[in-house]
Design a protein around this motif. Structure first.
Motif, PDB file in Angstrom:
ATOM      1  N   VAL A 291       0.874  -1.177   0.000  1.00  0.00           N
ATOM      2  CA  VAL A 291       0.000   0.000   0.000  1.00  0.00           C
ATOM      3  C   VAL A 291       0.906   1.220   0.000  1.00  0.00           C
ATOM      4  O   VAL A 291       1.821   1.314   0.825  1.00  0.00           O
ATOM      5  CB  VAL A 291      -0.919   0.030   1.234  1.00  0.00           C
ATOM      6  CG1 VAL A 291      -1.724   1.330   1.266  1.00  0.00           C
ATOM      7  CG2 VAL A 291      -1.856  -1.164   1.242  1.00  0.00           C
ATOM      8  N   THR A 292       0.685   2.135  -0.928  1.00  0.00           N
ATOM      9  CA  THR A 292       1.453   3.382  -0.914  1.00  0.00           C
ATOM     10  C   THR A 292       0.633   4.470  -0.234  1.00  0.00           C
ATOM     11  O   THR A 292      -0.582   4.573  -0.438  1.00  0.00           O
ATOM     12  CB  THR A 292       1.831   3.845  -2.333  1.00  0.00           C
ATOM     13  OG1 THR A 292       0.651   4.146  -3.078  1.00  0.00           O
ATOM     14  CG2 THR A 292       2.628   2.771  -3.055  1.00  0.00           C
ATOM     15  N   LEU A 293       1.300   5.270   0.573  1.00  0.00           N
ATOM     16  CA  LEU A 293       0.669   6.367   1.306  1.00  0.00           C
ATOM     17  C   LEU A 293       1.465   7.628   1.025  1.00  0.00           C
ATOM     18  O   LEU A 293       2.603   7.771   1.481  1.00  0.00           O
ATOM     19  CB  LEU A 293       0.655   6.072   2.804  1.00  0.00           C
ATOM     20  CG  LEU A 293       0.146   7.206   3.696  1.00  0.00           C
ATOM     21  CD1 LEU A 293      -1.382   7.236   3.705  1.00  0.00           C
ATOM     22  CD2 LEU A 293       0.674   7.072   5.119  1.00  0.00           C
ATOM     23  N   ASP A 294       0.883   8.525   0.266  1.00  0.00           N
ATOM     24  CA  ASP A 294       1.531   9.783  -0.112  1.00  0.00           C
ATOM     25  C   ASP A 294       0.792  10.923   0.583  1.00  0.00           C
ATOM     26  O   ASP A 294      -0.271  11.349   0.133  1.00  0.00           O
ATOM     27  CB  ASP A 294       1.490   9.936  -1.629  1.00  0.00           C
ATOM     28  CG  ASP A 294       2.148  11.225  -2.111  1.00  0.00           C
ATOM     29  OD1 ASP A 294       2.664  11.991  -1.274  1.00  0.00           O
ATOM     30  OD2 ASP A 294       2.139  11.470  -3.336  1.00  0.00           O
ATOM     31  N   MET A 295       1.355  11.399   1.690  1.00  0.00           N
ATOM     32  CA  MET A 295       0.722  12.474   2.445  1.00  0.00           C
ATOM     33  C   MET A 295       1.533  13.750   2.252  1.00  0.00           C
ATOM     34  O   MET A 295       2.658  13.874   2.738  1.00  0.00           O
ATOM     35  CB  MET A 295       0.638  12.127   3.934  1.00  0.00           C
ATOM     36  CG  MET A 295      -0.111  13.160   4.753  1.00  0.00           C
ATOM     37  SD  MET A 295      -0.206  12.685   6.501  1.00  0.00           S
ATOM     38  CE  MET A 295      -1.188  14.050   7.146  1.00  0.00           C
ATOM     39  N   GLY A 296       0.974  14.663   1.506  1.00  0.00           N
ATOM     40  CA  GLY A 296       1.637  15.929   1.251  1.00  0.00           C
ATOM     41  C   GLY A 296       1.031  17.037   2.079  1.00  0.00           C
ATOM     42  O   GLY A 296       0.498  16.814   3.164  1.00  0.00           O
ATOM     43  N   GLY A 297       1.088  18.236   1.535  1.00  0.00           N
ATOM     44  CA  GLY A 297       0.563  19.369   2.272  1.00  0.00           C
ATOM     45  C   GLY A 297      -0.929  19.559   2.105  1.00  0.00           C
ATOM     46  O   GLY A 297      -1.599  20.109   2.982  1.00  0.00           O
ATOM     47  N   PHE A 454       5.445   8.122   2.113  1.00  0.00           N
ATOM     48  CA  PHE A 454       6.291   9.203   1.618  1.00  0.00           C
ATOM     49  C   PHE A 454       5.478  10.484   1.574  1.00  0.00           C
ATOM     50  O   PHE A 454       4.367  10.554   2.116  1.00  0.00           O
ATOM     51  CB  PHE A 454       6.875   8.848   0.242  1.00  0.00           C
ATOM     52  CG  PHE A 454       5.857   8.335  -0.746  1.00  0.00           C
ATOM     53  CD1 PHE A 454       5.263   9.177  -1.662  1.00  0.00           C
ATOM     54  CD2 PHE A 454       5.496   6.993  -0.749  1.00  0.00           C
ATOM     55  CE1 PHE A 454       4.333   8.708  -2.570  1.00  0.00           C
ATOM     56  CE2 PHE A 454       4.564   6.501  -1.658  1.00  0.00           C
ATOM     57  CZ  PHE A 454       3.982   7.358  -2.566  1.00  0.00           C
ATOM     58  N   GLY A 455       6.008  11.498   0.923  1.00  0.00           N
ATOM     59  CA  GLY A 455       5.420  12.823   1.025  1.00  0.00           C
ATOM     60  C   GLY A 455       5.979  13.497   2.268  1.00  0.00           C
ATOM     61  O   GLY A 455       6.484  12.838   3.184  1.00  0.00           O
ATOM     62  N   GLY A 456       5.885  14.799   2.320  1.00  0.00           N
ATOM     63  CA  GLY A 456       6.473  15.518   3.439  1.00  0.00           C
ATOM     64  C   GLY A 456       5.893  15.158   4.786  1.00  0.00           C
ATOM     65  O   GLY A 456       6.574  15.233   5.808  1.00  0.00           O
ATOM     66  N   ALA A 457       4.615  14.731   4.833  1.00  0.00           N
ATOM     67  CA  ALA A 457       3.963  14.456   6.115  1.00  0.00           C
ATOM     68  C   ALA A 457       3.736  12.977   6.374  1.00  0.00           C
ATOM     69  O   ALA A 457       3.434  12.590   7.501  1.00  0.00           O
ATOM     70  CB  ALA A 457       2.623  15.200   6.183  1.00  0.00           C
ATOM     71  N   GLY A 458       3.875  12.121   5.363  1.00  0.00           N
ATOM     72  CA  GLY A 458       3.558  10.709   5.517  1.00  0.00           C
ATOM     73  C   GLY A 458       4.303   9.997   6.628  1.00  0.00           C
ATOM     74  O   GLY A 458       3.693   9.293   7.453  1.00  0.00           O
ATOM     75  N   PRO A 459       5.640  10.129   6.714  1.00  0.00           N
ATOM     76  CA  PRO A 459       6.384   9.402   7.749  1.00  0.00           C
ATOM     77  C   PRO A 459       6.037   9.814   9.177  1.00  0.00           C
ATOM     78  O   PRO A 459       6.338   9.071  10.118  1.00  0.00           O
ATOM     79  CB  PRO A 459       7.843   9.733   7.415  1.00  0.00           C
ATOM     80  CG  PRO A 459       7.831   9.976   5.928  1.00  0.00           C
ATOM     81  CD  PRO A 459       6.544  10.703   5.693  1.00  0.00           C
ATOM     82  N   LEU A 460       5.421  10.969   9.365  1.00  0.00           N
ATOM     83  CA  LEU A 460       4.955  11.356  10.704  1.00  0.00           C
ATOM     84  C   LEU A 460       3.831  10.451  11.182  1.00  0.00           C
ATOM     85  O   LEU A 460       3.690  10.202  12.384  1.00  0.00           O
ATOM     86  CB  LEU A 460       4.447  12.802  10.685  1.00  0.00           C
ATOM     87  CG  LEU A 460       5.463  13.937  10.770  1.00  0.00           C
ATOM     88  CD1 LEU A 460       4.799  15.245  10.379  1.00  0.00           C
ATOM     89  CD2 LEU A 460       6.044  14.033  12.170  1.00  0.00           C
ATOM     90  N   HIS A 461       3.019   9.952  10.270  1.00  0.00           N
ATOM     91  CA  HIS A 461       1.796   9.234  10.622  1.00  0.00           C
ATOM     92  C   HIS A 461       1.842   7.745  10.312  1.00  0.00           C
ATOM     93  O   HIS A 461       1.038   6.977  10.842  1.00  0.00           O
ATOM     94  CB  HIS A 461       0.601   9.853   9.871  1.00  0.00           C
ATOM     95  CG  HIS A 461       0.321  11.272  10.226  1.00  0.00           C
ATOM     96  ND1 HIS A 461      -0.704  11.644  11.070  1.00  0.00           N
ATOM     97  CD2 HIS A 461       0.938  12.427   9.856  1.00  0.00           C
ATOM     98  CE1 HIS A 461      -0.704  12.961  11.205  1.00  0.00           C
ATOM     99  NE2 HIS A 461       0.280  13.461  10.472  1.00  0.00           N
ATOM    100  N   ALA A 462       2.757   7.311   9.438  1.00  0.00           N
ATOM    101  CA  ALA A 462       2.710   5.947   8.902  1.00  0.00           C
ATOM    102  C   ALA A 462       2.794   4.883   9.982  1.00  0.00           C
ATOM    103  O   ALA A 462       2.068   3.881   9.940  1.00  0.00           O
ATOM    104  CB  ALA A 462       3.841   5.757   7.891  1.00  0.00           C
ATOM    105  N   GLY A 463       3.683   5.063  10.960  1.00  0.00           N
ATOM    106  CA  GLY A 463       3.836   4.050  11.999  1.00  0.00           C
ATOM    107  C   GLY A 463       2.554   3.826  12.774  1.00  0.00           C
ATOM    108  O   GLY A 463       2.179   2.680  13.074  1.00  0.00           O
TER     109      GLY A 463
END
Length: 704
Positions: A291-297, A454-463
């Protein structure tokens, strides 16, 4: 040769430069400039080449992703379009179908909504005109094109100031002669008008979807033409002489000339670049199902990769309008770092879809934003360092963020920290729901998948998302903030050609079908050559859209092999039954089948960037991380007290190192949170692999 990929997002523009010789990569991330998207992109390109010490003239490949066409449609800034149809069919666009399709693309969302309003037609009725002509479903001319009728209709549209004439005649997928005659007439008598033919945009049956797709393409054509012309002119002025390639929704690039008339294919090109980047990372990490998760602004985009390949759909919606072109399956929601937290009329906390964007941005940016966002909440919870964003290029004002969230908290009776946790929880819930729609709701077991974030905000929430969804492994690429740009460089040139045939499989002539496939393949090879792809790199893939006789929708069945004969036809019917059973749990082997469309996918191979391997000099398997360069207090979900957590620099981590959670890993383009109960390890390609804290005998996740 040097290759550059750049993706213009709603909040930031992401850029990457790769050296083919050594594999070294340089990245940049700059604020987007929505009013003039090229301004931010050119600023980023200057910074990128200056930092890398590379002259613009040395760049041999430029790949670009943008949402210019998408924004033009969604924001009501599209070109003025006139529509010519067969006389008596001018209202097809407004009648549509019985099913109500909201902007989300999910009919169930509108089924019981008594307040639902169908989006207004992109072409008002006075700009939809019928002309006298008729072709039947077999492609036979029943009534010739009346040129006097055409002349009057085109003159009327020109008088109303349309920029583009969309032409959608009945059954033009079977015979496009009348549409071509209208294009010739306009070229000779009204050269100021652009023309968009349905027989070129979507030569397949289903009138409403064909008209809608053609009008969407026409509405974006002048916008994208002006944008690309300006972009290419300014690139030349900056010294970039490489041809510009533009990402399209099906996951391949095309030349800028092709993008001008296939404008709607570029609508989701930025998010698609992220999916391709995720697939590229997954293949190197030996992961098949992801699953890809791209969380940007501005938004979060999620997609499913099966057996190493992104899933391709036959269409979707754009702003609530049907768009029937092949595209990578994406589920996107308004849950980005800049998504605004607000209270609905019932006093319920909501997050998004409205975004603070690049301007004014979150409250903590200090650019005039007054409404708290997800970024403000993460800053208040200690998950972001005030001085860290973009390597210090943007200083974050923690006090301003606290005040903004405190104001929202007072409205719902919560202390600032509780309100900040609430914002993050709601944003996470939105993302969890989006992931479940493309996975669990379709019968997939997420315990068999990895989450690439990925994306600027994704790694903040992925875990945290992985913990709640029982996803056993999270992958954070080395440059997660610019992975969409890397995906642009990992793409081949691709094109899709389709032709409606409507033949009962039992009566179909394999020779006729072979000739149809061969014609589509010739068109694909010609198109790929026009994109500058050498013929030795061309390949084609055949497929059939099939259904049971009387069904309303089709299943796409691969048709491998170089020649379609009676044996291949029998194989296709057998494979259709099996595929139908796998997809829908049943098959009617005794029922007659029908071939609806022939499809050919053309692929032109483009050299891919080489992923650099992580430095493992002196590293031991399971080696402890280097000393933390700082520590910070973070507040986690379900906890009442802040925890002091070590903060590591991503650049200091080597292959094989382990970081027990909770911990923070910082780099210029993002911040990664390793949550309590998790640990991170560095694999051979410098990915951070986050897993639940393992039992002592568990296998090392960095071994791959």
């Amino acid at each position: 040769m040097y290759r550059v990929g750049y993706d213009i997002g709603g909040t930031f523009t992401d850029l990457i430069l790769v050296d083919d010789a050594g594999g070294a990569a340089h990245t940049a991330k700059v604020p987007s400039t929505p009013a003039a998207p090229a301004d931010g992109a050119l600023d980023g390109l200057r910074r990128l080449t200056r930092t890398a010490g590379v002259a613009p003239a040395a760049v041999g490949h430029l790949a670009h992703g943008s949402t210019v066409a998408l924004n033009a449609i969604l924001e009501g800034k599209a070109a003025r379009v006139g529509l010519l149809t067969t006389e008596g069919f001018r209202d097809v666009l407004e009648i549509g179908r019985l099913t109500r399709v909201p902007e989300s693309g999910n009919p169930e969302a509108a089924l019981y909504d008594t307040q639902y309003d169908k989006p207004p037609p992109l072409v008002p009725r006075y700009l939809r005109l019928g002309v006298r002509e008729r072709i039947d479903a077999a492609g036979r001319v029943v009534a010739p094109l009346d040129e006097t009728s055409v002349a009057g209709a085109v003159a009327e549209l020109a008088r109303h100031g349309v920029e583009v004439v969309a032409v959608c005649f009945l059954h033009s997928y079977a015979n496009s002669v009348h549409e071509q005659l209208v294009a010739d007439y306009c070229a000779h008598h009204h050269p100021e008008l652009a023309v968009c033919l349905s027989s070129e945009v979507l030569p397949q049956y289903r009138e409403y979807e064909r008209v809608s797709s053609t009008v969407l393409n026409a509405a974006a054509m002048p916008i994208l033409d002006r944008y690309l012309s300006d972009m290419e002119r300014r690139l030349q002025e900056e010294g970039f002489h490489a041809p510009l390639h533009v990402m399209q929704g099906m996951g391949g690039v095309m030349g800028s000339a092709a993008a001008r008339w296939r404008s709607v294919h570029t609508a989701v090109s930025g998010p698609v670049g992220g999916v391709l980047g995720g697939a590229y990372i997954a293949r190197h990490a030996r992961l098949r199902d992801v699953v890809t998760l791209d969380m940007g602004g501005t938004s979060t985009d999620v997609s499913l990769i099966r057996a190493g390949e992104p899933e391709i759909t036959s269409g979707g919606t754009l702003g609530g309008y049907p768009l029937s072109i092949p595209m990578i399956g994406l589920n996107y929601i308004g849950a980005g770092g800049g998504s605004i937290a607000w209270l609905d009329p019932g006093g319920i906390l909501r997050v998004g879809p409205r975004s603070a964007g690049a301007v004014p941005g979150p409250v903590c940016y200090g650019r005039g934003g007054a409404e708290p966002t997800v970024t403000d909440a993460n800053l208040v919870l200690g998950r972001l360092a005030p001085e860290h964003l973009l390597g210090g290029a943007i200083a974050l004002d923690g006090d301003a963020a606290h005040r903004g969230i405190a104001r929202l908290g007072r409205d719902i009776g919560l202390q600032p920290l509780q309100a900040a946790l609430g914002i993050v929880r709601v944003a996470n819930a939105n993302m969890i729901r989006a992931i479940r729609v493309i996975s669990v709701d379709r019968g997939h077991d997420l315990r068999d998948f990895a989450l690439i974030s990925f994306g600027g905000a994704g790694p903040l929430h992925a875990g945290r998302l992985a913990l709640e969804l029982n996803i056993p492994r999270v992958v954070i690429p080395p440059e997660p903030g610019v992975l969409s740009a890397l995906g642009l460089l990992a793409a081949d040139a691709r094109t899709d050609y389709v032709q409606t045939v409507l033949r009962a499989a039992g009566d179909a002539d394999p020779g006729e079908l072979e000739r149809g496939f061969a014609d589509l393949e010739r068109q694909a090879h010609t198109w790929l050559s026009e994109q500058g792809i050498d013929g030795s790199g061309h390949s084609t893939v055949r497929a059939l859209d099939m259904r049971y006789l009387g069904q309303g929708h089709e299943v796409t069945v691969p048709a491998p092999g170089r020649r379609f004969d009676a044996s291949a036809l029998g194989d296709a019917v057998r494979d259709f039954h099996r595929l139908h059973e796998r997809l829908y749990t049943h098959a009617a082997y005794d029922e007659p089948t029908e071939i609806v469309n022939l499809r050919v996918l053309g692929v032109g191979a483009i050299a891919k960037p080489r992923l650099a391997e992580a430095d493992d000099a002196g590293a031991q398997r399971g080696e402890a991380p280097p000393p933390a360069h700082a520590s910070r207090e973070l507040l986690f979900e379900g906890e009442r007290e802040f925890r002091r957590c070590p903060v590591f620099r991503r650049a200091a981590l080597r292959r094989g190192m382990r970081l027990p959670g909770p911990a923070v890993v910082e780099q210029d383009d993002t911040t990664t949170i390793v949550y309590p109960g998790q640990e991170a390890a560095v694999d051979r390609f410098a990915n951070l692999i986050i897993t639940p804290t393992p039992a002592p005998s568990s296998r090392d996740p960095a071994d791959g």
